[in-house]
Design a protein around this motif. Structure first.
Motif, PDB file in Angstrom:
ATOM      1  N   GLU A   1       4.219   6.529   8.227  1.00 54.29           N
ATOM      2  CA  GLU A   1       3.530   7.086   7.073  1.00 54.29           C
ATOM      3  C   GLU A   1       2.021   7.163   7.301  1.00 54.29           C
ATOM      4  OE1 GLU A   1       4.856   4.571   3.936  1.00 54.29           O
ATOM      5  OE2 GLU A   1       6.915   5.363   3.991  1.00 54.29           O
TER       6      GLU A   1
ATOM      7  N   SER B   1       0.824  -1.195   0.000  1.00 58.27           N
ATOM      8  CA  SER B   1       0.000   0.000   0.000  1.00 58.27           C
ATOM      9  C   SER B   1       0.864   1.253   0.000  1.00 58.27           C
ATOM     10  CB  SER B   1      -0.887   0.021   1.247  1.00 58.27           C
ATOM     11  OG  SER B   1      -1.666  -1.140   1.344  1.00 58.27           O
ATOM     12  N   SER B   2       0.230   2.376  -0.345  1.00 56.53           N
ATOM     13  CA  SER B   2       0.793   3.670  -0.007  1.00 56.53           C
ATOM     14  C   SER B   2       0.291   3.973   1.397  1.00 56.53           C
ATOM     15  CB  SER B   2       0.330   4.754  -0.978  1.00 56.53           C
ATOM     16  OG  SER B   2       0.589   6.035  -0.433  1.00 56.53           O
TER      17      SER B   2
ATOM     18  N   THR C   1       0.940   6.333   3.384  1.00 50.69           N
ATOM     19  CA  THR C   1       0.538   7.731   3.547  1.00 50.69           C
ATOM     20  C   THR C   1      -0.901   7.914   3.076  1.00 50.69           C
ATOM     21  OG1 THR C   1       2.819   8.500   3.254  1.00 50.69           O
ATOM     22  CG2 THR C   1       1.054  10.109   2.911  1.00 50.69           C
ATOM     23  N   GLN C   2      -1.229   7.329   1.935  1.00 52.67           N
ATOM     24  CA  GLN C   2      -2.593   7.440   1.420  1.00 52.67           C
ATOM     25  C   GLN C   2      -3.581   6.742   2.339  1.00 52.67           C
ATOM     26  OE1 GLN C   2      -3.625   9.318  -1.036  1.00 52.67           O
ATOM     27  NE2 GLN C   2      -5.744   8.730  -0.648  1.00 52.67           N
TER      28      GLN C   2
ATOM     29  N   ILE D   1       2.152  -0.280  -6.083  1.00 54.13           N
ATOM     30  CA  ILE D   1       1.108   0.079  -5.123  1.00 54.13           C
ATOM     31  C   ILE D   1      -0.180  -0.713  -5.378  1.00 54.13           C
ATOM     32  CG2 ILE D   1      -0.411   1.929  -4.301  1.00 54.13           C
ATOM     33  CD1 ILE D   1       2.466   2.126  -3.309  1.00 54.13           C
TER      34      ILE D   1
ATOM     35  N   ILE E   1       8.274   0.736  -7.018  1.00 53.84           N
ATOM     36  CA  ILE E   1       7.146   0.763  -6.077  1.00 53.84           C
ATOM     37  C   ILE E   1       5.890   0.256  -6.776  1.00 53.84           C
ATOM     38  CG2 ILE E   1       5.681   2.211  -4.625  1.00 53.84           C
ATOM     39  CD1 ILE E   1       8.065   4.094  -4.290  1.00 53.84           C
TER      40      ILE E   1
ATOM     41  N   GLU F   1      -3.957  -0.540  -4.178  1.00 52.12           N
ATOM     42  CA  GLU F   1      -4.831   0.454  -3.542  1.00 52.12           C
ATOM     43  C   GLU F   1      -5.608  -0.125  -2.357  1.00 52.12           C
ATOM     44  OE1 GLU F   1      -4.866   3.609  -4.225  1.00 52.12           O
ATOM     45  OE2 GLU F   1      -3.568   3.508  -5.982  1.00 52.12           O
TER      46      GLU F   1
END
Length: 318
Positions: A166, A128-129, A131-132, A293, A291, A295
């Protein structure tokens, strides 16, 4: 002298036989998680599914006995010594593990998932991101609090891990200027007893807290238990992470505002295929920035039941 010659011949034959057997061995990929948490069962199920599609590989899934960087480093060293061909790791403490990762990466292809080590020589990160995800949790809290001020407490396993930092930063960014203050984040080193004790302590010592965020998968279930036993379910607004069955049940009944879920199943399934392709010489699927990602999703009462049904199918191999 004769005995020595026979012994030497036997050793040579044994070495030749073992070398031939090694040449016929499947390539081995090891996935090493960051601690003994049920969160990883869904990724383990995905790796098991990928194994049925990758008969020329041996996919291994390893749990350290505790969330400890030194324990994880020892596991990596042991796996390299055992002759694995590639490794993927959810890094416990990236700043202190970079040198160890680079040592392993000099021997075999090294990948990360869930918790990255951006300064290392890893080939790619799959996950995952964070931060998101943190921003998604912050948006969920803003909606749930409906413009009210909040004194929020966070709970997490490994405060020093990149995924934790993050998520917390993303959350704070999302709620900035709204009157929602994350006053502290309590760590527990992926110790279930400490995770529960942290919530109990906050309920006694910080009666002003009216919102909570559980940043790791097992934190929200311990929060649910503590709030239930204190008679405060529904009084404290809770935003969770991940898809523990207790968490999903709390969202479904309205005790939690919602949960932000990753897709660890896809980490395992797509990650296994990515690494297998890499070992077979196909590097085309490695992102240019290293990277990959996957979602995340936000679950509330509106969509949690459908997600739970799909989740159970995946765990059962469906």
């Amino acid at each position: 002298m004769k005995r020595m010659m026979i012994t030497g011949l036997a050793a040579a034959l044994t070495l030749a036989a073992s070398t031939a057997a090694f040449a016929q061995d499947k390539k081995t990929i090891a996935f090493v998680v960051n601690g003994p948490s049920d969160f990883w069962k869904i990724m383990e199920a995905a790796v098991a599914r990928a194994q049925t599609e990758l008969p020329d590989f041996d996919l291994q899934f390893r749990y350290p006995e505790r969330a400890d960087a030194a324990v994880q480093r020892r596991m990596m060293d042991d796996l390299v010594a055992a002759g694995i061909d590639a490794i993927a790791v959810s890094v416990v403490d990236p700043p202190t593990s970079t040198d160890a990762i680079n040592t392993v990466a000099a021997e075999i292809p090294f990948f990360t998932f869930d918790s990255d080590a951006t300064q290392s020589d890893r080939i790619a990160y799959i996950g995952s991101s964070n931060t998101q995800l943190g921003k998604m949790a912050g948006e969920l809290m803003k909606t749930a609090m409906e413009g009210k001020d909040g004194k929020c407490m966070g709970f997490v396993g490994l405060p020093g891990a990149d995924n934790a930092k993050e998520r917390i930063n993303g959350y704070n960014e999302a709620v900035a200027g709204t009157g929602l203050e994350l006053i502290d984040v309590r760590g527990d080193d992926i110790d279930q007893t400490r995770a529960r004790a942290n919530v109990d302590d906050v309920l006694v010592a910080n009666p002003e807290v009216n919102c909570m965020v559980g940043f790791y998968s097992y934190n929200p279930p311990r929060m649910y238990e503590a709030l239930r036993d204190a008679g405060k379910l529904g009084e404290v607004t809770v935003v969770a992470f991940d898809e523990d069955p207790i968490t999903l049940g709390a969202v479904a009944e309205g005790s939690f505002a919602g949960t932000v879920v990753q897709q660890p199943y896809e980490w395992g399934y797509q990650g296994a295929h990515l690494i297998a392709d890499f070992l077979n010489g196909d590097k085309s699927k490695i992102p240019a920035d290293g990277i990959m990602i996957i979602e995340g999703l936000t679950l509330t009462q509106d969509n949690v039941k459908q997600f739970e049904e799909d989740f159970k199918k995946k765990l059962s191999g469906g």
